[in-house]
Design an enzyme around this catalytic site. Structure first.
Site, PDB file in Angstrom:
ATOM      1  N   TRP A  80       8.544  -0.022   1.985  1.00 15.11           N
ATOM      2  CA  TRP A  80       8.341  -0.540   3.343  1.00 15.11           C
ATOM      3  C   TRP A  80       7.430  -1.768   3.378  1.00 15.11           C
ATOM      4  O   TRP A  80       6.688  -1.950   4.345  1.00 15.11           O
ATOM      5  CB  TRP A  80       7.754   0.538   4.273  1.00 15.11           C
ATOM      6  CG  TRP A  80       8.800   1.403   4.879  1.00 15.11           C
ATOM      7  CD1 TRP A  80       9.005   2.720   4.634  1.00 15.11           C
ATOM      8  CD2 TRP A  80       9.804   0.992   5.816  1.00 15.11           C
ATOM      9  NE1 TRP A  80      10.085   3.154   5.351  1.00 15.11           N
ATOM     10  CE2 TRP A  80      10.590   2.122   6.092  1.00 15.11           C
ATOM     11  CE3 TRP A  80      10.122  -0.219   6.443  1.00 15.11           C
ATOM     12  CZ2 TRP A  80      11.670   2.092   6.963  1.00 15.11           C
ATOM     13  CZ3 TRP A  80      11.198  -0.249   7.313  1.00 15.11           C
ATOM     14  CH2 TRP A  80      11.958   0.891   7.575  1.00 15.11           C
ATOM     15  N   THR A 130      -0.251   5.378  12.269  1.00 15.72           N
ATOM     16  CA  THR A 130       0.551   5.849  13.409  1.00 15.72           C
ATOM     17  C   THR A 130      -0.367   6.189  14.597  1.00 15.72           C
ATOM     18  O   THR A 130      -1.598   6.300  14.439  1.00 15.72           O
ATOM     19  CB  THR A 130       1.335   7.123  13.033  1.00 15.72           C
ATOM     20  OG1 THR A 130       0.381   8.162  12.770  1.00 15.72           O
ATOM     21  CG2 THR A 130       2.225   6.911  11.814  1.00 15.72           C
ATOM     22  N   GLU A 161       0.527   0.421  10.128  1.00 20.59           N
ATOM     23  CA  GLU A 161      -0.927   0.203  10.180  1.00 20.59           C
ATOM     24  C   GLU A 161      -1.649   1.377  10.857  1.00 20.59           C
ATOM     25  O   GLU A 161      -2.588   1.195  11.621  1.00 20.59           O
ATOM     26  CB  GLU A 161      -1.244  -1.146  10.832  1.00 20.59           C
ATOM     27  CG  GLU A 161      -0.529  -2.266  10.077  1.00 20.59           C
ATOM     28  CD  GLU A 161      -1.115  -3.631  10.253  1.00 20.59           C
ATOM     29  OE1 GLU A 161      -2.282  -3.744  10.616  1.00 20.59           O
ATOM     30  OE2 GLU A 161      -0.381  -4.596   9.993  1.00 20.59           O
ATOM     31  N   ARG A 209      19.137  -8.652  41.028  1.00 21.13           N
ATOM     32  CA  ARG A 209      20.265  -7.717  41.106  1.00 21.13           C
ATOM     33  C   ARG A 209      20.303  -7.027  42.471  1.00 21.13           C
ATOM     34  O   ARG A 209      19.283  -6.475  42.930  1.00 21.13           O
ATOM     35  CB  ARG A 209      20.100  -6.669  40.007  1.00 21.13           C
ATOM     36  CG  ARG A 209      21.054  -5.516  40.074  1.00 21.13           C
ATOM     37  CD  ARG A 209      22.278  -5.769  39.277  1.00 21.13           C
ATOM     38  NE  ARG A 209      23.151  -4.605  39.262  1.00 21.13           N
ATOM     39  CZ  ARG A 209      24.468  -4.686  39.201  1.00 21.13           C
ATOM     40  NH1 ARG A 209      25.069  -5.866  39.155  1.00 21.13           N
ATOM     41  NH2 ARG A 209      25.203  -3.599  39.181  1.00 21.13           N
ATOM     42  N   LEU A 253       0.827  -1.209   0.000  1.00 16.28           N
ATOM     43  CA  LEU A 253       0.000   0.000   0.000  1.00 16.28           C
ATOM     44  C   LEU A 253       0.868   1.268   0.000  1.00 16.28           C
ATOM     45  O   LEU A 253       0.685   2.166  -0.811  1.00 16.28           O
ATOM     46  CB  LEU A 253      -0.910  -0.035   1.242  1.00 16.28           C
ATOM     47  CG  LEU A 253      -1.883   1.108   1.458  1.00 16.28           C
ATOM     48  CD1 LEU A 253      -2.896   1.180   0.322  1.00 16.28           C
ATOM     49  CD2 LEU A 253      -2.637   0.934   2.783  1.00 16.28           C
ATOM     50  N   THR A 254       1.838   1.328   0.907  1.00 16.18           N
ATOM     51  CA  THR A 254       2.593   2.574   1.142  1.00 16.18           C
ATOM     52  C   THR A 254       3.489   2.952  -0.036  1.00 16.18           C
ATOM     53  O   THR A 254       4.090   2.096  -0.670  1.00 16.18           O
ATOM     54  CB  THR A 254       3.454   2.414   2.412  1.00 16.18           C
ATOM     55  OG1 THR A 254       2.594   2.100   3.503  1.00 16.18           O
ATOM     56  CG2 THR A 254       4.226   3.682   2.731  1.00 16.18           C
ATOM     57  N   ALA A 291       2.736   8.645  -0.271  1.00 16.40           N
ATOM     58  CA  ALA A 291       1.447   8.219   0.295  1.00 16.40           C
ATOM     59  C   ALA A 291       1.694   7.264   1.457  1.00 16.40           C
ATOM     60  O   ALA A 291       1.887   6.065   1.269  1.00 16.40           O
ATOM     61  CB  ALA A 291       0.588   7.544  -0.778  1.00 16.40           C
TER      62      ALA A 291
HETATM   63  C1  LIG Z   1       8.456  -1.697  10.159  1.00 20.52           C
HETATM   64  C2  LIG Z   1       7.471  -1.202   9.147  1.00 20.52           C
HETATM   65  C3  LIG Z   1       6.717  -2.098   8.408  1.00 20.52           C
HETATM   66  C4  LIG Z   1       5.806  -1.653   7.452  1.00 20.52           C
HETATM   67  N1  LIG Z   1       5.104  -2.563   6.692  1.00 20.52           N
HETATM   68  C5  LIG Z   1       4.279  -2.115   5.711  1.00 20.52           C
HETATM   69  C6  LIG Z   1       3.590  -3.034   4.845  1.00 20.52           C
HETATM   70  O1  LIG Z   1       3.711  -4.263   4.992  1.00 20.52           O
HETATM   71  N2  LIG Z   1       2.813  -2.537   3.843  1.00 20.52           N
HETATM   72  C7  LIG Z   1       2.652  -1.190   3.658  1.00 20.52           C
HETATM   73  O2  LIG Z   1       1.935  -0.812   2.735  1.00 20.52           O
HETATM   74  N3  LIG Z   1       3.260  -0.293   4.480  1.00 20.52           N
HETATM   75  C8  LIG Z   1       4.085  -0.720   5.479  1.00 20.52           C
HETATM   76  N4  LIG Z   1       4.725   0.191   6.306  1.00 20.52           N
HETATM   77  C9  LIG Z   1       4.531   1.615   6.088  1.00 20.52           C
HETATM   78  C10 LIG Z   1       3.658   2.257   7.167  1.00 20.52           C
HETATM   79  O3  LIG Z   1       2.340   1.824   7.075  1.00 20.52           O
HETATM   80  C11 LIG Z   1       3.801   3.779   7.048  1.00 20.52           C
HETATM   81  O4  LIG Z   1       5.142   4.078   7.381  1.00 20.52           O
HETATM   82  C12 LIG Z   1       2.841   4.534   7.946  1.00 20.52           C
HETATM   83  O5  LIG Z   1       1.527   4.427   7.489  1.00 20.52           O
HETATM   84  C13 LIG Z   1       3.206   6.026   8.066  1.00 20.52           C
HETATM   85  O6  LIG Z   1       3.439   6.583   6.805  1.00 20.52           O
HETATM   86  P1  LIG Z   1       4.777   7.434   6.550  1.00 20.52           P
HETATM   87  O7  LIG Z   1       5.917   6.625   7.032  1.00 20.52           O
HETATM   88  O8  LIG Z   1       4.798   7.859   5.133  1.00 20.52           O
HETATM   89  O9  LIG Z   1       4.660   8.692   7.486  1.00 20.52           O
HETATM   90  P2  LIG Z   1       3.867  10.076   7.170  1.00 20.52           P
HETATM   91  O10 LIG Z   1       2.471   9.770   6.767  1.00 20.52           O
HETATM   92  O11 LIG Z   1       4.685  10.919   6.284  1.00 20.52           O
HETATM   93  O12 LIG Z   1       3.810  10.721   8.621  1.00 20.52           O
HETATM   94  C14 LIG Z   1       4.933  11.375   9.219  1.00 20.52           C
HETATM   95  C15 LIG Z   1       4.492  11.860  10.595  1.00 20.52           C
HETATM   96  O13 LIG Z   1       3.407  12.785  10.462  1.00 20.52           O
HETATM   97  C16 LIG Z   1       2.276  12.317  11.209  1.00 20.52           C
HETATM   98  N5  LIG Z   1       1.055  12.641  10.476  1.00 20.52           N
HETATM   99  C17 LIG Z   1       0.744  12.370   9.168  1.00 20.52           C
HETATM  100  N6  LIG Z   1      -0.472  12.856   8.876  1.00 20.52           N
HETATM  101  C18 LIG Z   1      -0.956  13.448   9.994  1.00 20.52           C
HETATM  102  C19 LIG Z   1      -2.150  14.141  10.336  1.00 20.52           C
HETATM  103  N7  LIG Z   1      -3.151  14.308   9.450  1.00 20.52           N
HETATM  104  N8  LIG Z   1      -2.291  14.624  11.591  1.00 20.52           N
HETATM  105  C20 LIG Z   1      -1.313  14.431  12.516  1.00 20.52           C
HETATM  106  N9  LIG Z   1      -0.150  13.787  12.263  1.00 20.52           N
HETATM  107  C21 LIG Z   1       0.023  13.298  11.020  1.00 20.52           C
HETATM  108  C22 LIG Z   1       2.463  10.818  11.355  1.00 20.52           C
HETATM  109  O14 LIG Z   1       1.787  10.348  12.498  1.00 20.52           O
HETATM  110  C23 LIG Z   1       3.976  10.735  11.488  1.00 20.52           C
HETATM  111  O15 LIG Z   1       4.343  10.984  12.828  1.00 20.52           O
HETATM  112  C24 LIG Z   1       5.638  -0.260   7.261  1.00 20.52           C
HETATM  113  C25 LIG Z   1       6.388   0.650   8.038  1.00 20.52           C
HETATM  114  C26 LIG Z   1       7.281   0.193   8.966  1.00 20.52           C
HETATM  115  C27 LIG Z   1       8.094   1.189   9.761  1.00 20.52           C
END
Ligand SMILES: Cc1cc2nc3c(=O)[nH]c(=O)nc-3n(C[C@H](O)[C@H](O)[C@H](O)COP(=O)(O)OP(=O)(O)OC[C@H]3O[C@@H](n4cnc5c(N)ncnc54)[C@H](O)[C@@H]3O)c2cc1C
Length: 387
Positions: free
Chosen positions: A163, A373, A371, A276, A132-133, A137
């Site tokens: 990811w 944040t 899944e 400990r 998905l990611t 997006a």
């Molecule tokens: C270990 C790991 C495994 C993963 N596995 C998968 C997978 O199997 N399949 C898949 O598709 N994805 C996977 N992901 C991706 C994961 O789902 C995304 O990283 C997650 O949804 C957040 O997206 P981003 O990293 O782009 O952060 P961003 O969306 O860029 O967010 C950055 C920060 O801004 C905050 N934020 C964003 N929008 C808002 C808002 N509207 N209001 C307040 N705060 C906000 C977020 O909480 C975060 O703190 C994985 C990620 C990790 C770390």
């Protein structure tokens, strides 16, 4: 330590308590011996998939008519707490393979698609991933740009996913792409695709992950990969709802896995403080440290109750988005507090990979991010509250 106090067993009916004990024995016997090594060496241990299959963990949450064991959501939560208490990497694999893939297919795929792939997913012969990611997006799933352009009866996929857990190993992928970038979420379409088809390249995620180092995280690069019409899940344009439905199934595993990490942090801390000695007596005799154990303990009980409440409501057919958001938010954040305390309470030992607390602290960060944040879970809760 009185370990029974932190286990779920005494709050469960005897049949569920014995189910929990069985999974616990499996996890401690098969997964625990490898948990530290796979974290330190990096890379996924493929053998655990066969072990999961034999122990019935892959088929567990799938309905009997689809070849599964027909566990309810509470059983899945109990099982994933036990796995999560021992190995976050293994539990992460299960969340994706069973929750995001098999359960998502069960809910949304056609009879023909289920019959085609489910037996191989449940036997562990095939591994699944959920793509998905994208770079642009993450939380904002609806803005995804991976394209599915019409090509005769089928489509051609172009774009990049990042990811993707199990992405390098997976035989099957649920891939989300848009058939109309200008339509936003209404253009998003879900495909069930094999990963050995021309037009797909897979690469390890760059960099070294903070946690889940014994997992497989990959980029999936689509360069005109063909998708047949019968590989669309549901109908074109239904992908956003399918993605959200899939995440609902996976999130219960994440929340339960966080309870497992929390429990491990509390058990390790209690045992360490008892053993400990400093200033001529066990650390456990200092009230300042006892208070920390008490706080971790109460938060563990609260987190587990939220997860079990959510599972029970799902089993009763009355679950809301907020139930799961509350469970995932609270369980992951409370587990993060517990893991941090565990590192601190272990002193210098907490700072080294020779002892488990630092791995718990690194792994829990992943659960707070993927899944949805913690902030996204708060948005769901606030929207619900505000109507
Ligand atoms: C270990 C790991 C495994 C993963 N596995 C998968 C997978 O199997 N399949 C898949 O598709 N994805 C996977 N992901 C991706 C994961 O789902 C995304 O990283 C997650 O949804 C957040 O997206 P981003 O990293 O782009 O952060 P961003 O969306 O860029 O967010 C950055 C920060 O801004 C905050 N934020 C964003 N929008 C808002 C808002 N509207 N209001 C307040 N705060 C906000 C977020 O909480 C975060 O703190 C994985 C990620 C990790 C770390």
């Amino acid at each position: 330590m009185n370990r029974a106090r932190i286990l779920p067993d005494s709050d469960l009916a005897e049949s569920l308590a014995s189910f929990a004990r069985e999974i616990r024995e499996f996890a401690e016997d098969k997964l625990l011996p490898h948990a530290r090594r796979i974290d330190e060496e990096g890379g996924f241990r493929r053998e655990c998939v066969d072990e999961f299959a034999q122990a019935g963990l892959l088929a567990g949450p799938i309905a009997k008519e689809n070849g599964g064991a027909g566990w309810n959501s509470l059983q899945m939560a109990i099982a994933h707490e036990e796995i999560g208490a021992v190995c976050g990497n293994s539990r992460g694999f299960l969340a994706v393979h069973c929750g995001l893939v098999a359960m998502c297919l069960e809910a949304f795929a056609s009879r023909e698609q289920i019959d085609r792939v489910m037996p191989r997913l449940l036997s562990g012969e095939n591994i699944g991933c959920f793509a998905l990611t994208e770079e642009e997006a993450g939380s904002d799933v609806a803005s995804l740009q991976c394209r599915a352009d019409k090509d005769g009866d089928g489509y051609r996929l172009t774009g990049k996913k990042i990811w993707i857990t199990n992405g390098g190993l997976a035989d099957l992928a649920i891939v989300f792409a848009t058939v109309d970038p200008s339509a936003g979420r209404k253009g998003i379409t879900a495909f069930l695709l094999p990963t050995d088809r021309e037009g797909l390249r897979r690469e390890r995620m760059p960099g070294k992950e903070l946690g889940h180092r014994g997992s497989d995280h990959a980029e999936l690069i689509f360069d005109g990969m063909r998708a047949e019409a019968d590989e669309v899940i549901g109908a074109a344009g239904e992908g956003f709802a399918i993605a959200m439905g899939g995440l609902q199934a996976g999130r219960i595993s994440v929340a339960a896995g966080a309870v497992g990490i929390h429990r491990a942090a509390l058990q390790l801390s209690t045992e360490f403080l008892e053993k400990r000695e400093q200033f001529g007596k066990p650390l456990a005799s200092f009230q300042m440290l006892q208070e920390r154990l008490a706080d971790m303990y109460v938060e563990l009980l609260a987190a587990r109750q939220l997860v079990h409440r959510c599972a029970r409501r799902r089993d009763a057919g009355i679950e809301t988005l907020s139930d799961l958001a509350a469970a995932k938010l609270y369980a992951t954040e409370a587990a993060a507090r517990a893991a941090e305390q565990a590192v601190m309470l272990h002193g210098s030992r907490g700072y080294s990979s020779a002892h488990p607390p630092e791995r718990l602290l690194r792994d829990i960060f992943g659960l707070r991010i993927y899944e949805g944040t913690s902030m996204i879970q708060k948005l769901i809760l606030a929207r619900d509250l505000l109507g």
